[in-house]
Design an enzyme around this catalytic site. Structure first.
Site, PDB file in Angstrom:
ATOM      1  N   GLY A   2      23.190 -40.107  31.217  1.00 54.06           N
ATOM      2  CA  GLY A   2      24.480 -40.775  31.277  1.00 54.06           C
ATOM      3  C   GLY A   2      25.147 -40.749  29.923  1.00 54.06           C
ATOM      4  O   GLY A   2      24.637 -40.145  28.980  1.00 54.06           O
ATOM      5  N   GLU A  36      19.506 -40.854  28.035  1.00 51.24           N
ATOM      6  CA  GLU A  36      18.819 -40.215  29.146  1.00 51.24           C
ATOM      7  C   GLU A  36      17.995 -41.226  29.936  1.00 51.24           C
ATOM      8  O   GLU A  36      17.559 -42.242  29.392  1.00 51.24           O
ATOM      9  CB  GLU A  36      17.934 -39.105  28.601  1.00 51.24           C
ATOM     10  CG  GLU A  36      18.790 -38.206  27.732  1.00 51.24           C
ATOM     11  CD  GLU A  36      18.255 -36.828  27.518  1.00 51.24           C
ATOM     12  OE1 GLU A  36      17.087 -36.730  27.135  1.00 51.24           O
ATOM     13  OE2 GLU A  36      19.023 -35.872  27.729  1.00 51.24           O
ATOM     14  N   VAL A  37      17.805 -40.924  31.217  1.00 41.63           N
ATOM     15  CA  VAL A  37      17.107 -41.856  32.101  1.00 41.63           C
ATOM     16  C   VAL A  37      15.828 -41.197  32.624  1.00 41.63           C
ATOM     17  O   VAL A  37      15.848 -40.044  33.049  1.00 41.63           O
ATOM     18  CB  VAL A  37      18.003 -42.260  33.294  1.00 41.63           C
ATOM     19  CG1 VAL A  37      17.344 -43.374  34.087  1.00 41.63           C
ATOM     20  CG2 VAL A  37      19.371 -42.696  32.816  1.00 41.63           C
ATOM     21  N   ASP A  81      33.228 -48.048  33.346  1.00 35.17           N
ATOM     22  CA  ASP A  81      32.861 -46.671  33.671  1.00 35.17           C
ATOM     23  C   ASP A  81      32.347 -46.585  35.105  1.00 35.17           C
ATOM     24  O   ASP A  81      31.312 -45.982  35.377  1.00 35.17           O
ATOM     25  CB  ASP A  81      31.821 -46.143  32.676  1.00 35.17           C
ATOM     26  CG  ASP A  81      31.728 -44.622  32.697  1.00 35.17           C
ATOM     27  OD1 ASP A  81      32.626 -43.975  33.288  1.00 35.17           O
ATOM     28  OD2 ASP A  81      30.771 -44.075  32.130  1.00 35.17           O
TER      29      ASP A  81
END
Ligand SMILES: *[C@@H]1O[C@H](CO)[C@@H](O)[C@H](O)[C@H]1NC(C)=O
Ligand SMILES: *[C@@H]1O[C@H](CO)[C@@H](O)[C@H](O)[C@H]1NC(C)=O
Ligand SMILES: *[C@@H]1O[C@H](CO)[C@@H](O)[C@H](O)[C@H]1NC(C)=O
Ligand SMILES: *[C@@H]1O[C@H](CO)[C@@H](O)[C@H](O)[C@H]1NC(C)=O
Ligand SMILES: *[C@@H]1O[C@H](CO)[C@@H](O)[C@H](O)[C@H]1NC(C)=O
Ligand SMILES: *[C@@H]1O[C@H](CO)[C@@H](O)[C@H](O)[C@H]1NC(C)=O
Ligand SMILES: CC(=O)N[C@H]1CO[C@H](CO)[C@@H](O)[C@@H]1O
Length: 654
Positions: free
Chosen positions: A340, A344-345, A456
């Protein structure tokens, strides 16, 4: 960390050491060579590189447009290259800079297969990978540099300077992203005697969306405590200074400050407005809203959203770095589930079996440790069935990590925009998803008592659980990142192209109504199964909103609907949702309903909806002239909600 860590950074601001005649015209700024893959002078790659240089520089026409790309050779020795000249320069200067940089390339990157060279006037880039039409945001750029005016902004001017500067740069980015040359330069007055000049540019092979994303990042990295600076990435650059550094006469003058008159409505229906109806409807709507809020407050007391966890403290949420590292297999590639705007995820599994989503924040968070902890505690207290729950955090050294509940079904966009999965979401599901998102945002906006503005909201930030219930992700990030201190005006923009309200993209003004705009875009995407930011219609509409609006005006709103769901749906419900979507994307924030009104509109079909006007867009030529002065045009156009029953009846197909 990618191999770009081994890039060589060189900053030379004055004269070049190996001074040639050209050096005086082309100011070297820096270069970066990727060290991990090399070639020798007797190799095929070297031959291809030489072919590339001659084909890049051989087309006279490309010096007029200031951009050229070329490839040479075959895999595995294929080389792809491009040059980009600053948008205000003449073909002669462009040619000379390109010639100069090509001549320098083997001195600066003697045996690396990939390199970027930056000069004031042009940029030269080549690689053994395909670099065309892909945005490069990795740490390949030279990042933020100060320029010749390497002086601090006087402290008494700091706020004003920052505000004007970032507003100017954001406007430039919005314009550049939609222009065909992907270039914009503009200036603004700080005080009567001081002006700031800004210039942004992307390589024109990028899409509007990629260009905007790159420029946002570049602009957000500018060191705004200096009187001049720039960010350089392979895909885009952003630069400002207090003295003019580009040729002002060569740049088209910014649009004159016109306050665009409202467009005449062809149907002429607006003339039929009947004031008593307007007034009485407003009263009814307000009463209903009041009732709804009363009821929902009561409902809240019955089923408290805070499930006994109000005492959440930093200590109870704190997690060990080692634990998280173990849970994610050392942040391995195979555990990565997404990326995102903030980092990072990864999917993680704790030793007790709990599955979580781990967000490793990029290291540019502007927040101090104490503030970070405080904000995490605030955000962890936000609990609602339509929000992804924040379970904990980790703060060790440079590392800032957030741990969330794991939501199994990926994000809404992975269903909505994938032809093979669209069918899994029938209208009933989609309708429930719209309702769930609305309730989640309503909670953020008012029921949580904090007024959290998401900033967002988009299909990729809406996750779906095992039962396809929507859960909003990434809320509160602006707070956690320390960008939320001034309530209404922000310098750093965090939104996404295609979902941002015009006043946010252009003026940095955000409010609950800019979330409403993003919600409206999402609703129209859910109904149509099409993505606003990559919308193409052969008959002229360039974006989903204009297309939806045109169908609405023609009385054929159902043509918008995703063919996958149309055969088996409640038509009234669909038309009502399209109507609500259009109301949410009105140009004037005042015309957009609040989330409580939206939830009411969705749950009760006796509420009469106002008549929508043409949507507001920041990326369309129609609005361009008007929006530059949008503050003024917003005010002059704030007409109260108007209701025209006959129009609505006409538009609801039987
Ligand atoms: C290129 O030259 C180097 C020595 O300079 C040699 O080791 C290598 O084999 C040569 N490669 C080719 C493809 O001729
Ligand atoms: C390109 O421009 C140069 C200099 O203006 C000129 O000498 C050359 O002939 C041109 N080449 C072509 C192919 O038009
Ligand atoms: C570069 O500078 C030199 C010396 O100042 C001048 O002779 C030459 O014409 C310049 N070239 C361009 C392309 O501006
Ligand atoms: C190319 O670079 C060399 C030194 O690296 C220099 O001597 C030569 O004049 C340059 N040629 C041009 C056209 O700039
Ligand atoms: C900046 O200030 C000058 C002088 O005060 C004025 O003439 C000019 O119109 C202003 N420019 C902008 C863009 O406001
Ligand atoms: C600036 O641009 C104009 C118009 O393209 C041109 O006539 C002028 O020579 C340029 N000025 C400089 C200093 O390059
Ligand atoms: C992505 C891109 O711009 N590709 C262009 C590269 O250059 C050739 C011609 O030289 C064009 O046809 C491509 O469109």
């Amino acid at each position: 960390m990618s191999a770009y860590a081994c890039f060589i950074f060189l900053f030379v601001f004055s004269s070049l050491t190996s001074s040639t005649v050209w050096a005086q015209n082309h100011t070297y700024v820096g270069h970066a060579c990727r060290d991990e893959r090399t070639f020798t002078r007797n190799s095929t790659y070297f031959t291809n590189l030489k072919t590339l240089w001659s084909s890049l520089s051989s087309r006279n026409a490309s010096y007029t447009t200031g951009f050229q790309n070329a490839t040479a050779g075959q895999e595995p020795d294929k080389v792809t290259g491009l040059f980009l000249c600053r948008g205000d320069l003449s073909p002669e200067v462009c040619r000379s800079c390109v010639t100069f940089s090509i001549n320098e390339s083997l001195t600066l990157c003697p045996n690396q297969r990939e390199g970027v060279l930056y000069y004031d006037e042009c940029m030269l880039r080549y690689s053994d990978r395909n670099i065309l039409s892909t945005v490069s945001l990795d740490g390949v750029g030279l990042g933020a540099l100060s320029t010749s005016s390497n002086k601090d902004v006087p402290s008494n001017q700091f706020q004003l300077f920052n505000k004007v500067l970032l507003l100017t740069m954001n406007q430039a980015a919005s314009y550049a992203a939609v222009s065909s040359r992907k270039f914009d330069a503009r200036k603004a007055n700080i005080t009567a005697s001081q002006t700031v000049y800004g210039l942004v540019q992307c390589t024109p092979d990028l899409t509007t969306q990629d260009c905007y994303t790159c420029l946002q990042k570049a602009t957000n990295q500018l060191a705004t405590n200096k009187l001049g600076g720039r960010s350089l990435f392979p895909s885009c650059s952003s630069r400002f200074d207090i003295s003019p550094f580009y040729n002002e006469t060569a740049v088209r003058p910014p649009p004159p400050p016109v306050s665009a008159p409202p467009l005449p409505r062809k149907g002429g229906k607006s003339k039929l407005l009947v004031l008593p109806i307007v007034a009485s409807t407003i009263v009814v709507v307000l009463l209903l809203i009041a009732c709804y809020r009363f009821i929902s407050k009561k409902a809240h007391h019955k089923a408290p959203a805070f499930d006994g966890d109000e005492g959440a403290t930093a200590d109870s949420l704190k997690l060990d770095y080692k634990t998280i590292q173990a849970a994610t297999n050392g942040f391995s590639e195979s555990n990565k589930i997404g990326r995102g705007g903030f980092g990072e995820v990864y999917k993680g599994t704790f030793s007790n079996g709990t599955v979580v989503a781990v967000k490793r924040l990029s290291k540019t968070s502007g927040q101090g440790e104490v503030e970070f902890k405080n904000e995490v505690v605030v955000v962890a207290k936000l609990q609602h069935r339509n929000l992804v729950r924040l379970l904990g955090f980790c703060l060790e050294g440079e590392e800032r990590i957030l741990v969330y509940e794991f939501v199994p079904n990926k994000s809404l966009d992975s269903f909505l925009f994938d032809p093979s999965k669209q069918g899994e979401l029938d209208w009933t599901r989609r309708y429930k998803i719209i309702g769930g998102i609305a309730r989640g945002i309503l909670y953020l906006h008012q029921d949580s008592q904090l007024t959290i503005i998401h900033r967002d909201l988009k299909a990729s930030n809406i996750l779906l659980d095992a039962d396809m219930n929507p859960k909003i992700a990434d809320f509160g990030m602006a707070r956690i990142f320390g960008m939320d201190h001034s309530a209404e005006n922000t310098n750093r923009i965090v939104g996404t192209y295609g979902y941002m309200a015009p006043e946010y993209a252009m003026q940095g003004q955000y409010s609950i109504k800019s979330d409403v705009y993003s919600f409206g875009v999402s609703v129209l995407e859910i109904i149509s199964g099409k993505k606003n930011s990559s919308f193409y219609q052969t008959d002229g509409a360039h974006d989903l909103l204009s297309y939806a609006w045109r169908l609405w005006r023609n009385g054929t709103p159902l043509d918008l609907v995703d063919p996958v769901i149309i055969h088996n749906c409640q038509r009234d419900e669909l038309v009502r949702c399209i109507h609500i979507g259009l109301l949410c994307v009105q140009e004037d924030p005042v015309d957009r309903p609040t989330l409580s009104a939206i939830v009411l509109m969705l749950t009760s079909n006796t509420v009469t909806l106002p008549v929508p006007k043409e949507p507001g867009l920041f990326f369309q030529s129609r609005s361009k002239e008007g929006l530059i002065n949008s503050e003024q045009s917003f005010k002059s156009r704030s007409v109260p909600w108007s209701v025209d029953d006959s129009t609505i009846t006409d538009l609801y197909p039987r």
